[in-house]
Design an enzyme around this catalytic site. Structure first.
Site, PDB file in Angstrom:
ATOM      1  N   LYS A  33       0.843  -1.192   0.000  1.00  0.00           N
ATOM      2  CA  LYS A  33       0.000   0.000   0.000  1.00  0.00           C
ATOM      3  C   LYS A  33       0.880   1.244   0.000  1.00  0.00           C
ATOM      4  CE  LYS A  33      -2.418   1.553   3.759  1.00  0.00           C
ATOM      5  NZ  LYS A  33      -2.292   3.005   3.911  1.00  0.00           N
ATOM      6  N   ASP A  60      -3.595   4.280  -1.995  1.00  0.00           N
ATOM      7  CA  ASP A  60      -4.511   4.752  -0.947  1.00  0.00           C
ATOM      8  C   ASP A  60      -4.556   6.275  -0.941  1.00  0.00           C
ATOM      9  OD1 ASP A  60      -5.984   4.998   1.397  1.00  0.00           O
ATOM     10  OD2 ASP A  60      -4.348   4.378   2.717  1.00  0.00           O
ATOM     11  N   LYS A  62      -7.689   8.065  -1.196  1.00  0.00           N
ATOM     12  CA  LYS A  62      -8.958   8.495  -0.567  1.00  0.00           C
ATOM     13  C   LYS A  62      -9.554   9.731  -1.225  1.00  0.00           C
ATOM     14  CE  LYS A  62      -7.729   6.792   4.102  1.00  0.00           C
ATOM     15  NZ  LYS A  62      -6.282   6.479   3.990  1.00  0.00           N
ATOM     16  N   ASP A  65     -14.489  14.442  -3.651  1.00  0.00           N
ATOM     17  CA  ASP A  65     -14.774  15.721  -4.323  1.00  0.00           C
ATOM     18  C   ASP A  65     -16.087  15.541  -5.078  1.00  0.00           C
ATOM     19  OD1 ASP A  65     -14.488  18.257  -5.691  1.00  0.00           O
ATOM     20  OD2 ASP A  65     -12.329  18.089  -5.424  1.00  0.00           O
ATOM     21  N   THR A  69     -15.050  15.604 -10.761  1.00  0.00           N
ATOM     22  CA  THR A  69     -13.624  15.726 -10.407  1.00  0.00           C
ATOM     23  C   THR A  69     -13.061  14.382  -9.953  1.00  0.00           C
ATOM     24  OG1 THR A  69     -14.022  18.012  -9.799  1.00  0.00           O
ATOM     25  CG2 THR A  69     -12.004  17.035  -8.971  1.00  0.00           C
ATOM     26  N   THR A 118     -11.412   5.400  11.263  1.00  0.00           N
ATOM     27  CA  THR A 118     -11.438   4.808  12.608  1.00  0.00           C
ATOM     28  C   THR A 118     -10.824   5.738  13.652  1.00  0.00           C
ATOM     29  OG1 THR A 118      -9.472   3.604  11.970  1.00  0.00           O
ATOM     30  CG2 THR A 118     -11.533   2.382  11.968  1.00  0.00           C
ATOM     31  N   ARG A 181      -2.471  -6.887  14.310  1.00  0.00           N
ATOM     32  CA  ARG A 181      -1.232  -7.078  15.063  1.00  0.00           C
ATOM     33  C   ARG A 181      -1.071  -8.552  15.409  1.00  0.00           C
ATOM     34  NH1 ARG A 181      -0.145  -3.041  13.322  1.00  0.00           N
ATOM     35  NH2 ARG A 181       0.516  -1.080  14.249  1.00  0.00           N
ATOM     36  N   GLN A 190      -2.351   1.916  17.433  1.00  0.00           N
ATOM     37  CA  GLN A 190      -3.628   1.307  17.047  1.00  0.00           C
ATOM     38  C   GLN A 190      -4.467   1.036  18.284  1.00  0.00           C
ATOM     39  OE1 GLN A 190      -4.778   1.116  14.151  1.00  0.00           O
ATOM     40  NE2 GLN A 190      -3.105   0.940  12.672  1.00  0.00           N
ATOM     41  N   ARG A 211       3.880  -1.449  10.362  1.00  0.00           N
ATOM     42  CA  ARG A 211       5.075  -1.518  11.203  1.00  0.00           C
ATOM     43  C   ARG A 211       5.452  -2.907  11.716  1.00  0.00           C
ATOM     44  NH1 ARG A 211       2.742   3.404  14.518  1.00  0.00           N
ATOM     45  NH2 ARG A 211       0.916   2.275  13.768  1.00  0.00           N
TER      46      ARG A 211
HETATM   47  O1  C5P Z   1       1.843   0.248  10.947  1.00  0.00           O
HETATM   48  P1  C5P Z   1       0.398  -0.134  10.968  1.00  0.00           P
HETATM   49  O2  C5P Z   1       0.159  -1.621  10.802  1.00  0.00           O
HETATM   50  O3  C5P Z   1      -0.355   0.449  12.135  1.00  0.00           O
HETATM   51  O4  C5P Z   1      -0.178   0.563   9.635  1.00  0.00           O
HETATM   52  C1  C5P Z   1      -1.537   0.484   9.302  1.00  0.00           C
HETATM   53  C2  C5P Z   1      -1.809   1.194   8.010  1.00  0.00           C
HETATM   54  O5  C5P Z   1      -3.220   1.234   7.817  1.00  0.00           O
HETATM   55  C3  C5P Z   1      -1.331   2.636   7.929  1.00  0.00           C
HETATM   56  O6  C5P Z   1      -1.054   2.912   6.546  1.00  0.00           O
HETATM   57  C4  C5P Z   1      -2.548   3.422   8.370  1.00  0.00           C
HETATM   58  O7  C5P Z   1      -2.560   4.731   7.862  1.00  0.00           O
HETATM   59  C5  C5P Z   1      -3.660   2.589   7.745  1.00  0.00           C
HETATM   60  N1  C5P Z   1      -4.969   2.757   8.328  1.00  0.00           N
HETATM   61  C6  C5P Z   1      -5.218   2.507   9.672  1.00  0.00           C
HETATM   62  N2  C5P Z   1      -6.470   2.677  10.168  1.00  0.00           N
HETATM   63  C7  C5P Z   1      -7.458   3.052   9.352  1.00  0.00           C
HETATM   64  C8  C5P Z   1      -7.241   3.265   8.011  1.00  0.00           C
HETATM   65  C9  C5P Z   1      -5.958   3.116   7.528  1.00  0.00           C
HETATM   66  O8  C5P Z   1      -4.315   2.147  10.412  1.00  0.00           O
HETATM   67  N3  C5P Z   1      -8.680   3.168   9.828  1.00  0.00           N
END
Ligand code: C5P
Length: 232
Positions: A33, A60, A62, A65, A69, A118, A181, A190, A211
């Site tokens: 992504k 990604d 998002k 508009d 557009t 979220t 996770r 998170q 991560r």
């Molecule tokens: O590092 P991590 O696993 O937390 O990354 C999660 C990815 O998902 C990041 O790109 C974050 O911006 C994206 N994301 C999120 N929660 C959302 C929508 C997107 O963590 N509701």
């Protein structure tokens, strides 16, 4: 659909770093992504540097508009080479915008919608003008239904919303789920998390994981361990 359900969030503005990570992980994951931090800095050349690694790419951005557009924006994105596998818009852009988006993408990529970010609480969505009688979860389901009716392929949603969205929109409607996770991994910022296995058992189609893989001592081992946990 993809090699496996793991979508690695590269989350860097640097296309060389993103391309190197994509190259390193390409045999162990389904997608990468790339987001606005990279695309706004280096545009088409930066995107193409990452996409050239041969891993399907979720772009990604998002979009949100007026219908014309957004449709033109998506038409421009569909001319990227190779085209992204997944692109997204905000569901709150409304039915005409969603329909125009689906028409512009025309099956060349999977088109998914962001329902309620979220990061927003019930109080936040009230402050933003949504119906205060529905909370974030009910509003997310309503926007998922609107996305489906408008011809989109799925939504981004939290692990907590997968079951309700699948019940309302059907099992074929894609759920792309961040906040994943592995058991024992650092939760970082998170809040509503699930393990890869739980999220898949609840019906998640694609797991967005950043991560825990990109910052692991050995990203290949971390991705392979998650794939093994999923039995893919
Ligand atoms: O590092 P991590 O696993 O937390 O990354 C999660 C990815 O998902 C990041 O790109 C974050 O911006 C994206 N994301 C999120 N929660 C959302 C929508 C997107 O963590 N509701």
């Amino acid at each position: 659909m993809f090699k496996n359900p793991i979508c690695v969030a590269l989350d860097t503005p640097d296309p060389s770093q993103a391309a190197a990570t994509a190259r390193l992980l390409k045999n162990d994951i389904g997608l990468v992504k790339v987001g606005m931090e990279l695309f706004y800095r280096s545009g088409r050349p930066g995107y193409e540097q990452v996409a050239a690694q041969g891993v399907p790419l979720f772009l990604d951005l998002k979009l949100h508009d007026i219908p014309n557009t957004v449709a033109q924006g998506l038409t421009s994105l569909m001319s990227l080479s190779p085209a992204p596998a997944i692109v997204n818009v905000h569901a709150s852009g409304g039915p005409a915008m969603l329909e125009a988006a689906a028409k512009a993408v025309d099956g060349k990529a999977r088109l998914i919608a962001v329902t309620i970010l979220t990061s927003l609480s019930d109080a936040d969505i009230h402050a933003s003008g949504f119906d205060p009688r529905s909370g974030t979860a009910a509003t997310a389901v309503k926007l998922a239904q609107l996305s489906k009716q408008s011809g989109l392929d799925g939504v981004v949603c939290s692990p907590r919303d997968i079951a309700a969205i699948k019940a309302a929109c059907g099992s074929d409607f894609l759920t792309v789920v961040p906040g994943v996770r592995p058991a024992g991994a650092d939760v970082q910022d998170q809040k509503r998390i699930a393990t890869p296995r739980q999220a898949r058992a609840d019906g998640a189609d694609i797991l967005v994981i950043g991560r825990p893989i990109t910052q692991a001592e050995n990203p290949v081992t971390a991705a392979a361990a998650i794939a093994a946990e999923l039995g893919t």
